[in-house]
Design a protein around this motif. Structure first.
Motif, PDB file in Angstrom:
ATOM      1  N   ASN A  89     -18.846   3.726 -20.517  1.00  0.00           N
ATOM      2  CA  ASN A  89     -19.229   2.818 -19.550  1.00  0.00           C
ATOM      3  C   ASN A  89     -20.512   3.089 -18.849  1.00  0.00           C
ATOM      4  N   GLY A  90     -20.552   4.405 -18.477  1.00  0.00           N
ATOM      5  CA  GLY A  90     -21.702   4.992 -17.725  1.00  0.00           C
ATOM      6  C   GLY A  90     -22.852   5.221 -18.566  1.00  0.00           C
ATOM      7  N   VAL A  91     -22.486   5.376 -19.947  1.00  0.00           N
ATOM      8  CA  VAL A  91     -23.595   5.762 -20.725  1.00  0.00           C
ATOM      9  C   VAL A  91     -24.355   4.280 -21.100  1.00  0.00           C
ATOM     10  N   LYS A  92     -23.727   3.198 -21.032  1.00  0.00           N
ATOM     11  CA  LYS A  92     -24.379   1.951 -21.377  1.00  0.00           C
ATOM     12  C   LYS A  92     -25.389   1.834 -20.527  1.00  0.00           C
ATOM     13  N   VAL A  93     -25.409   2.142 -19.408  1.00  0.00           N
ATOM     14  CA  VAL A  93     -26.216   1.743 -18.301  1.00  0.00           C
ATOM     15  C   VAL A  93     -27.424   2.882 -18.297  1.00  0.00           C
ATOM     16  N   THR A  94     -27.234   4.139 -18.571  1.00  0.00           N
ATOM     17  CA  THR A  94     -28.267   5.002 -18.448  1.00  0.00           C
ATOM     18  C   THR A  94     -29.312   4.720 -19.824  1.00  0.00           C
ATOM     19  N   VAL A  95     -28.408   4.382 -20.847  1.00  0.00           N
ATOM     20  CA  VAL A  95     -29.471   4.124 -22.164  1.00  0.00           C
ATOM     21  C   VAL A  95     -30.200   2.985 -21.610  1.00  0.00           C
ATOM     22  N   MET A  96     -29.682   1.820 -21.211  1.00  0.00           N
ATOM     23  CA  MET A  96     -30.392   0.658 -20.799  1.00  0.00           C
ATOM     24  C   MET A  96     -31.801   1.208 -19.907  1.00  0.00           C
ATOM     25  N   LEU A  97     -31.623   2.067 -18.903  1.00  0.00           N
ATOM     26  CA  LEU A  97     -32.617   2.409 -18.263  1.00  0.00           C
ATOM     27  C   LEU A  97     -33.659   3.434 -18.643  1.00  0.00           C
ATOM     28  N   GLU A  98     -33.104   4.269 -19.523  1.00  0.00           N
ATOM     29  CA  GLU A  98     -34.072   5.062 -20.416  1.00  0.00           C
ATOM     30  C   GLU A  98     -34.807   3.916 -21.372  1.00  0.00           C
ATOM     31  N   GLU A  99     -34.227   3.261 -21.924  1.00  0.00           N
ATOM     32  CA  GLU A  99     -35.066   2.224 -22.802  1.00  0.00           C
ATOM     33  C   GLU A  99     -35.691   1.285 -22.155  1.00  0.00           C
ATOM     34  N   LEU A 100     -35.563   0.827 -20.836  1.00  0.00           N
ATOM     35  CA  LEU A 100     -36.513   0.004 -20.182  1.00  0.00           C
ATOM     36  C   LEU A 100     -37.886   1.151 -19.634  1.00  0.00           C
ATOM     37  N   LEU A 101     -37.621   2.367 -19.574  1.00  0.00           N
ATOM     38  CA  LEU A 101     -38.778   3.255 -19.131  1.00  0.00           C
ATOM     39  C   LEU A 101     -39.400   3.551 -20.523  1.00  0.00           C
ATOM     40  N   THR A 102     -39.037   3.544 -21.451  1.00  0.00           N
ATOM     41  CA  THR A 102     -39.731   3.765 -23.055  1.00  0.00           C
ATOM     42  C   THR A 102     -40.559   2.382 -23.180  1.00  0.00           C
ATOM     43  N   ALA A 103     -39.968   1.307 -22.748  1.00  0.00           N
ATOM     44  CA  ALA A 103     -40.730   0.253 -23.018  1.00  0.00           C
ATOM     45  C   ALA A 103     -41.710  -0.066 -22.142  1.00  0.00           C
ATOM     46  N   GLY A 104     -41.809   0.937 -21.083  1.00  0.00           N
ATOM     47  CA  GLY A 104     -43.023   0.666 -20.114  1.00  0.00           C
ATOM     48  C   GLY A 104     -42.659   0.133 -18.726  1.00  0.00           C
ATOM     49  N   HIS A 105     -41.369  -0.412 -18.351  1.00  0.00           N
ATOM     50  CA  HIS A 105     -41.356  -0.914 -17.247  1.00  0.00           C
ATOM     51  C   HIS A 105     -41.092   0.117 -16.147  1.00  0.00           C
ATOM     52  N   ASP A 106     -41.113  -0.474 -15.020  1.00  0.00           N
ATOM     53  CA  ASP A 106     -41.194   0.323 -13.934  1.00  0.00           C
ATOM     54  C   ASP A 106     -39.755   0.269 -13.320  1.00  0.00           C
ATOM     55  N   ALA A 107     -38.873   1.277 -14.018  1.00  0.00           N
ATOM     56  CA  ALA A 107     -37.348   1.117 -13.938  1.00  0.00           C
ATOM     57  C   ALA A 107     -37.083   2.784 -13.485  1.00  0.00           C
ATOM     58  N   GLU A 108     -37.731   3.510 -12.811  1.00  0.00           N
ATOM     59  CA  GLU A 108     -37.565   4.768 -12.559  1.00  0.00           C
ATOM     60  C   GLU A 108     -36.168   4.649 -11.690  1.00  0.00           C
ATOM     61  N   TYR A 109     -35.361   5.563 -11.661  1.00  0.00           N
ATOM     62  CA  TYR A 109     -34.004   5.679 -11.273  1.00  0.00           C
ATOM     63  C   TYR A 109     -33.611   6.859 -10.900  1.00  0.00           C
ATOM     64  N   ASP A 110     -32.663   7.130  -9.854  1.00  0.00           N
ATOM     65  CA  ASP A 110     -32.143   8.111  -9.448  1.00  0.00           C
ATOM     66  C   ASP A 110     -30.500   8.129  -9.869  1.00  0.00           C
ATOM     67  N   ALA A 111     -30.094   8.932 -10.615  1.00  0.00           N
ATOM     68  CA  ALA A 111     -28.488   9.155 -11.112  1.00  0.00           C
ATOM     69  C   ALA A 111     -27.736  10.240 -10.487  1.00  0.00           C
ATOM     70  N   TRP A 112     -26.668   9.616  -9.880  1.00  0.00           N
ATOM     71  CA  TRP A 112     -25.958  10.802  -9.080  1.00  0.00           C
ATOM     72  C   TRP A 112     -24.335  10.764  -9.728  1.00  0.00           C
ATOM     73  N   LEU A 113     -24.094  11.996  -9.922  1.00  0.00           N
ATOM     74  CA  LEU A 113     -22.803  12.246 -10.656  1.00  0.00           C
ATOM     75  C   LEU A 113     -21.603  11.880  -9.647  1.00  0.00           C
ATOM     76  N   ILE A 114     -20.662  10.966 -10.286  1.00  0.00           N
ATOM     77  CA  ILE A 114     -19.495  10.885  -9.725  1.00  0.00           C
ATOM     78  C   ILE A 114     -18.438  11.335 -10.359  1.00  0.00           C
ATOM     79  N   ASN A 115     -17.742  12.480  -9.988  1.00  0.00           N
ATOM     80  CA  ASN A 115     -16.742  13.079 -10.725  1.00  0.00           C
ATOM     81  C   ASN A 115     -15.370  12.311 -10.432  1.00  0.00           C
ATOM     82  N   ILE A 116     -14.831  11.606 -11.425  1.00  0.00           N
ATOM     83  CA  ILE A 116     -13.704  10.802 -11.169  1.00  0.00           C
ATOM     84  C   ILE A 116     -12.481  11.933 -11.296  1.00  0.00           C
ATOM     85  N   GLN A 117     -12.525  12.921 -11.893  1.00  0.00           N
ATOM     86  CA  GLN A 117     -11.359  13.852 -11.902  1.00  0.00           C
ATOM     87  C   GLN A 117     -11.055  14.450 -10.334  1.00  0.00           C
TER      88      GLN A 117
END
Length: 291
Positions: free
Chosen positions: A55-83
């Motif tokens: 579920n997490g990878v879905k979103v980071t893939v989308m953000l990286e695809e947006l950046l690759t496509a030239g969109h202004d989608a820079e982001y900060d990704a913070w680790l949430i350790n569910i364990q």
């Protein structure tokens, strides 16, 4: 052989904190925070709080695809350790009252977005990308996005739990959810028989949603030896599609973000800039005994 030990449910169920197998320590029958903890905030409008589960990878893939496509989608990704229970901190619960990753704050609009499918749709609409403009094609992509949101719990919480994570193996639930997992693979395989991508000829958020779940299942990288058990090699159209999607550079980057296990050079536990993939993987920054 069937298990002959019968279980009679009590009249009123009560929670046993010791039951539940591998994830018992992070499961509970109530919502809300367990402790006060503010979330970190970086420099970009988009703040993602996540872990590299499917579920997490879905979103980071989308953000990286947006950046690759030239969109202004820079982001900060913070680790949430569910364990470690990070998802029950007061700050995270404020973004997602359901205490599940991923969760997104868009500081440019003040919007909190939770549920991975909702985040994909939000980003697709915000940047007008990876969702067809034609009404029929858009509807087809959304059909498959919501198919995934409804189907993946049977794969993960059903098959994955009883096959790989439950403290004991029981024939009935493994058979029940193996049957459902194979039915789902057949649904996808049949769809892909006449379609390049899940929803047609266009790569969309439907592919980004489905690949981290069913693509990794095809590749044998989740749930122990589930790929052999489910004979995933027999789904030829899924094999083709899995390779097509997972070989995309943005997909490869996205699956590294907020990852805290596996090969250390594939773990980018936090991501704040594109250069982090070259300079901030865990093999380069992990603390040493002398530090």
């Amino acid at each position: 052989m069937p298990n002959n030990d019968t279980y009679t449910p009590p009249k009123v169920w009560t929670w046993d904190a010791e039951s539940g197998g591998k994830f018992a320590s992070i499961n509970r029958p109530i919502a809300g925070p367990t402790h006060d903890k503010e979330l970190p905030v970086g420099d970009h409008p988009l703040q993602l709080y996540s872990l590299a589960t499917p579920n997490g990878v879905k979103v980071t893939v989308m953000l990286e695809e947006l950046l690759t496509a030239g969109h202004d989608a820079e982001y900060d990704a913070w680790l949430i350790n569910i364990q470690e229970g990070d998802q029950f901190g007061s700050g995270f619960v404020g973004v997602n009252p359901n205490s599940k990753i991923p969760a997104l704050m868009d500081r440019s609009t003040g919007s909190r977005v939770f549920e991975s499918g909702a985040i994909l749709l939000y980003l697709a609409e915000k940047f007008d990308a990876f969702l067809p403009k034609d009404a029929k094609a858009r509807t087809e992509a959304l059909n498959w996005l919501f198919w995934l949101q409804g189907s993946a719990p049977y794969l993960g919480g059903g098959f994955g739990h009883f096959y790989a994570y439950a403290p004991e193996k029981f024939e009935y639930p493994i058979n029940r959810f193996a049957m459902e997992a194979k039915r789902q693979l057949d649904v996808l395989d049949r769809q892909l028989a006449n379609s390049k991508y899940i929803a047609g000829d266009e790569y969309t958020i439907a592919d980004m949603a489905i690949a981290p779940w069913y693509g990794t299942l095809m590749q044998g990288t989740i749930y122990d030896d589930a790929a052999t058990f489910l004979d995933t090699a027999s789904y030829k159209n899924m094999q083709r599609w899995t390779e097509l999607v997972t070989e995309r550079p943005a997909y490869k980057r996205g699956k590294m973000v907020n990852r805290a296990w596996g090969e250390e050079n594939e773990q980018l536990r936090e991501r704040h800039a594109a250069s982090d993939f070259d300079t901030r993987t865990w093999d380069k920054i992990k603390p040493t005994e002398d530090s």
